[in-house]
Scaffold this motif. Structure first.
Motif, PDB file in Angstrom:
ATOM      1  N   UNK A 703      52.516  30.960  34.993  1.00 16.84           N
ATOM      2  CA  UNK A 703      52.304  32.133  34.121  1.00 16.84           C
ATOM      3  C   UNK A 703      51.092  32.958  34.551  1.00 16.84           C
ATOM      4  N   UNK A 704      50.862  33.049  35.850  1.00 17.92           N
ATOM      5  CA  UNK A 704      49.743  33.827  36.347  1.00 17.92           C
ATOM      6  C   UNK A 704      50.051  35.312  36.388  1.00 17.92           C
ATOM      7  N   UNK A 705      49.022  36.119  36.283  1.00 15.61           N
ATOM      8  CA  UNK A 705      49.183  37.570  36.385  1.00 15.61           C
ATOM      9  C   UNK A 705      47.864  38.190  36.847  1.00 15.61           C
ATOM     10  N   UNK A 736      42.771  39.068  35.381  1.00 16.50           N
ATOM     11  CA  UNK A 736      43.695  38.045  35.850  1.00 16.50           C
ATOM     12  C   UNK A 736      43.829  37.002  34.750  1.00 16.50           C
ATOM     13  N   UNK A 737      44.913  36.262  34.812  1.00 16.41           N
ATOM     14  CA  UNK A 737      45.132  35.188  33.862  1.00 16.41           C
ATOM     15  C   UNK A 737      46.055  34.144  34.453  1.00 16.41           C
ATOM     16  N   UNK A 738      45.920  32.906  34.010  1.00 16.50           N
ATOM     17  CA  UNK A 738      46.766  31.844  34.517  1.00 16.50           C
ATOM     18  C   UNK A 738      46.728  30.655  33.554  1.00 16.50           C
ATOM     19  N   UNK A 739      47.782  29.835  33.630  1.00 21.47           N
ATOM     20  CA  UNK A 739      47.868  28.600  32.858  1.00 21.47           C
ATOM     21  C   UNK A 739      47.693  27.430  33.811  1.00 21.47           C
ATOM     22  N   UNK A 751      40.482  36.357  32.571  1.00 21.41           N
ATOM     23  CA  UNK A 751      39.262  36.981  33.066  1.00 21.41           C
ATOM     24  C   UNK A 751      39.534  38.470  33.225  1.00 21.41           C
ATOM     25  N   UNK A 752      38.734  39.303  32.581  1.00 21.10           N
ATOM     26  CA  UNK A 752      38.955  40.747  32.650  1.00 21.10           C
ATOM     27  C   UNK A 752      37.613  41.472  32.710  1.00 21.10           C
ATOM     28  N   UNK A 753      37.659  42.691  33.224  1.00 19.99           N
ATOM     29  CA  UNK A 753      36.460  43.511  33.299  1.00 19.99           C
ATOM     30  C   UNK A 753      36.738  44.912  32.814  1.00 19.99           C
ATOM     31  N   UNK A 754      35.856  45.446  31.963  1.00 19.18           N
ATOM     32  CA  UNK A 754      35.993  46.800  31.443  1.00 19.18           C
ATOM     33  C   UNK A 754      34.869  47.673  32.002  1.00 19.18           C
ATOM     34  N   UNK A 780      32.266  42.014  31.637  1.00 19.89           N
ATOM     35  CA  UNK A 780      33.232  41.027  32.122  1.00 19.89           C
ATOM     36  C   UNK A 780      33.471  40.035  30.994  1.00 19.89           C
ATOM     37  N   UNK A 781      34.746  39.789  30.717  1.00 22.16           N
ATOM     38  CA  UNK A 781      35.129  38.937  29.603  1.00 22.16           C
ATOM     39  C   UNK A 781      35.902  37.725  30.125  1.00 22.16           C
ATOM     40  N   UNK A 782      35.446  36.537  29.773  1.00 15.63           N
ATOM     41  CA  UNK A 782      36.110  35.293  30.165  1.00 15.63           C
ATOM     42  C   UNK A 782      36.579  34.580  28.910  1.00 15.63           C
TER      43      UNK A 782
END
Length: 792
Positions: A703-705, A736-739, A751-754, A780-782
């Motif tokens: 489920x990665x993106x 990005x994201x993953x399980x 993990x995202x960055x605005x 940056x948001x984790x």
């Protein structure tokens, strides 16, 4: 002490409806069915019965059975990954029913969500309004600290911000008391008129959001004239299941640590859910070392706005039963926020009070403490073949604004630091009866009532003591003219009464009381009666095209603050004066929605138009206030106005796992009296993005993106008199994201960055824009989510 009687009232009603439901004939019918794809292959879809809050999962061949149902009408939802959601209405008569549902394939994720978007748990099936629906996965992916900010990526939705952590939603350029937020069927009441009054909703305690754009006064009442945000709880787990999750987040911009834990379950028809959330954050960073105010250049030490730290603690508890006669739940929740305010936001900014105090996590004066307690009862019971719904709510909203004591005029300096205390108690009751007349027609009769009681404290005066009583009744009818053409229409009548108490302020001479008083506002006793109506259609041309039209005339009664305020509103940096002669606003609106969808492509366009008779707004009076530090005086006025614009969106999946999307929004308005735009109008905005879903890697990563988004906001030069223009800006975001599976334990990372370029820009709807302060810089948001299963 008012809380105690209403709690007893809730318990009494819960017991009453339970006895009513149990006293009827026990269910012994069974619903059989099959869920298939277009080629006839069976699908293991999830089936959910809306009225009962339970359902089933089809087997690999698509077969399912739901036993122990009573005679009556049921609204069923069907969802399956990779397919459009589907819904149907089933009428069980003298024997069990058997149905077959064909689901259409789709690579568009949001099409997997069922559009319900109304307070009726079992319909109407087709809506004629423009509606967006998002779920928990979307909200977790886009969580930026507040619930309102998580919705900003939807076209037509923006926010009014006061720094970081305080925000309120805007729909098509309208906010405050022109849009309504419903939490579990109860209208959220929390001093919506203030720009610095955030929406007191725990962002983690939201599972499903339905955003209705356009007139909704028919169903929801006065404040729904421009849109509604429905917060709906997720369905409870299957019988015998106990599960939960823990989520931890960290934001680099203001060193925010957020943690939430939830557990829910179902045991022998008893359902329960509990959540606790804690968030702590420091002063946030901006991409500047100084700002210009009134010709003075003032410092921003370490690129951090002093005294913008805060703490939040929220909880919610839900318990109830679900039977074959319906369901009933009781929810108790409380939102608690203690946050500092930038010293330049209250009074006149001074260099000496902007100096760093050595601790970016300290909360000093000025500050605000917000508490919002809610007790909500939701009950659905079957009455003969139809359904009766009852929602009851009690809310206590408490707000303390604290600042350094200061003398107003010749009065002595007060004791204590409580500048303004606002205490609002609200009692709400909604009753609806949904009748399925035949296979083509259904109707809903509804009654709503609310009572608000407001008090105040502190050494400043802004809003007097008042009580407001409102009540309304409506009738709504839906007719399926043909299988692909559904029309609806309805009418509503409402009454309301404001009882506002006079406020007298003592006068002083040389710090001694004179025995005389200045009347800040008179006694105001106003009553209002309004009628509204709407009608529309949903024309499903084929499996790919859908055209919707909604026409409506709605209204909004003037609020108590619009009628009676007379004081400094620090949230808007001005002295505001009410107008006791204001009348109800009346709008005439049209909303069109066209959508085209295929398996790998979606396109939608939603133009709107509205004429507002007696639009209420704030305008400068052309003179300065006699209250020190208050600047100019502004008063509430009424003029006719028009609003028009629209949203457009498209999503394309050119290759497997590759998603391209773009969405745009534009609002145009005009004050027909002055020939000028209305204030706080969001600019043209376009959001585009690309997302790639990463294939499964081995047996542990799935489920990665990865995604990249780019927002362009145009300059806003169409402004009201004395309102500043705002330059355009561009923002870059990526994530990005993953399980990750560690044995039997699943870990979900995001993990995202605005604002990755650390752009210096002004949000036209931001409160701090008035101080020439930019929005927050790079962040940056984790996030880590750990789901767990206690019992299955």
């Amino acid at each position: 002490m008012k809380k105690i009687p209403i709690l007893f009232f809730f318990v009494f009603l819960l017991n009453t409806v339970s006895i009513l439901g149990q006293g009827q004939q026990k269910g012994h019918f069974q619903l059989h069915g099959k869920v298939v794809a277009e080629d006839g292959e069976g699908l293991g879809a999830h089936i959910h019965i809306h009225e009962l809050g339970k359902g089933a999962i089809a087997d690999l061949d698509g077969n399912f059975a739901i036993p122990n149902l009573r005679q009556g009408t049921y609204h069923l939802h069907f969802t399956h990954m990779g397919f459009k959601s589907a819904s149907t209405t089933v009428i069980i008569k003298d024997e069990g029913e058997e149905i077959e549902v064909v689901m259409q394939p789709s690579s568009i994720t949001l099409q997997e969500l069922t559009i319900e978007a109304n307070p009726f748990k079992n319909g109407p099936v087709e809506q004629s309004q423009t509606i967006d629906v998002v779920d928990r996965n979307y909200l977790e992916k886009n969580n930026t600290g507040t619930f309102a900010n998580a919705l900003e990526k939807l076209p037509g939705i923006s926010t009014i911000n006061t720094g970081v952590g305080i925000s309120k939603p805007v729909i098509r350029g309208m906010s405050f008391n022109r849009i309504m937020v419903n939490d579990r069927g109860i209208k959220q009441e929390g001093q919506q008129w203030g720009a610095d009054h955030g929406l007191e909703i725990d962002p983690f305690d939201v599972d499903r959001v339905e955003v209705i754009k356009g007139p909704a006064s028919l169903i929801y009442g006065s404040d729904g004239m421009s849109g509604v945000i429905n917060i709906s709880p997720a369905g409870f787990p299957e019988e015998g299941t106990i599960r939960g999750h823990v989520i931890s987040t960290y934001r680099t911009n203001n060193a925010m640590w957020g943690n939430t834990a939830m557990v829910e379950g179902s045991e022998k028809d008893f359902v329960f859910k509990g959540r606790f959330t804690a968030q702590d954050f420091q002063d946030y960073r901006v991409p500047t070392e100084s700002f210009n105010y009134a010709g003075f250049v003032l410092p921003v030490y370490d690129n951090r706005l002093k005294n913008t730290a805060g703490r939040e603690r929220h909880f919610s508890l839900t318990g109830g039963v679900r039977k074959n006669w319906g369901k009933s739940t009781l929810t108790v929740s409380q939102f608690n926020q203690h946050a500092g305010l930038f010293p330049g936001a209250v009074g006149i900014p001074r260099a000496y009070n902007l100096r760093h105090d050595g601790d970016h996590s300290s909360i000093d004066l000025p500050s605000q403490d917000n508490t919002h307690l809610k007790v909500i009862s939701n009950t659905t019971i079957q009455y003969k073949q139809n359904w009766l719904e009852l929602d009851l709510g009690f809310q206590r909203n408490t707000r303390f604004e604290r600042s350094f004591p200061h003398a107003h005029g010749s009065a002595p300096t007060p004791e204590g630091d409580l500048a303004l205390g606002l205490f609002l108690d609200t009692y709400t009751a909604n009753l609806r009866y949904n009748a399925q007349i035949n296979e083509k027609s259904q109707s809903i009769v509804g009654f709503q009532a609310s009572l608000m009681d407001n008090n105040y404290a502190g050494f400043e005066f802004l809003l007097p003591q008042f009580t407001t009583l409102q009540g309304g009744a409506f009738y709504f009818h839906e007719y399926r003219w043909a299988d692909n053409f559904i029309v609806n229409a309805g009418v509503r009548v409402d009454g309301a009464r404001h009882s506002i108490m006079e406020h007298l302020q003592p006068l002083f001479e040389r710090l001694e009381p004179t025995g005389e008083y200045d009347q800040r506002n008179p006694n105001i006793d106003r009553s209002f009666v309004n009628m509204s109506g709407s009608g529309g259609f949903s024309w499903i041309l084929d499996n790919h095209h859908n055209l919707k039209l909604n026409l409506g005339s709605s209204y909004r009664i003037p609020t108590a603050i619009e009628l009676s305020t007379n004081g400094i509103h620090h949230g808007n940096f001005r002295h505001e004066v009410g107008n006791p002669e204001l009348n109800s606003e009346r709008s005439y609106q049209a909303d069109l929605n066209f959508s085209y969808s295929r398996k790998q492509f979606l396109f939608g366009i939603s133009p709107f138009w509205g004429y507002y008779d007696g639009f209420i707004y704030l305008a400068p009076m052309g003179r300065f206030s006699t209250i020190p530090g208050a600047s100019t005086m502004w008063e509430y006025r009424q003029h006719n106005a028009i609003f028009t614009g629209g949203e457009i969106k498209a999503e394309w999946v050119p290759f497997p796992n590759l998603h391209l999307n773009i969405a745009g929004e534009y609002v145009y308005n005009l004050n027909l009296e002055t020939g000028l735009p209305l204030p706080l109008t969001p600019p043209l905005s376009i959001l585009s993005g690309v997302e790639y879903k990463v294939p499964k890697i081995g047996g542990t990563l799935k489920n990665g993106y990865v995604y990249v988004e780019y927002r362009h906001a145009a300059a806003q030069n169409r402004v009201d008199r004395n309102e500043r223009s705002t330059a355009g800006f561009d923002l870059l975001e990526a994530g990005i994201g993953w399980d990750l599976s560690l044995g039997s334990q699943l870990l979900k990372f995001q993990l995202s960055g605005q604002n990755l370029t650390n752009a210096f820009y002004f949000n036209h709807l931001s409160r701090y824009r008035l101080l020439n302060l930019p929005e927050q810089g790079r962040n940056v948001n984790l996030s880590l989510k750990i789901p767990f299963q206690i019992k299955n």
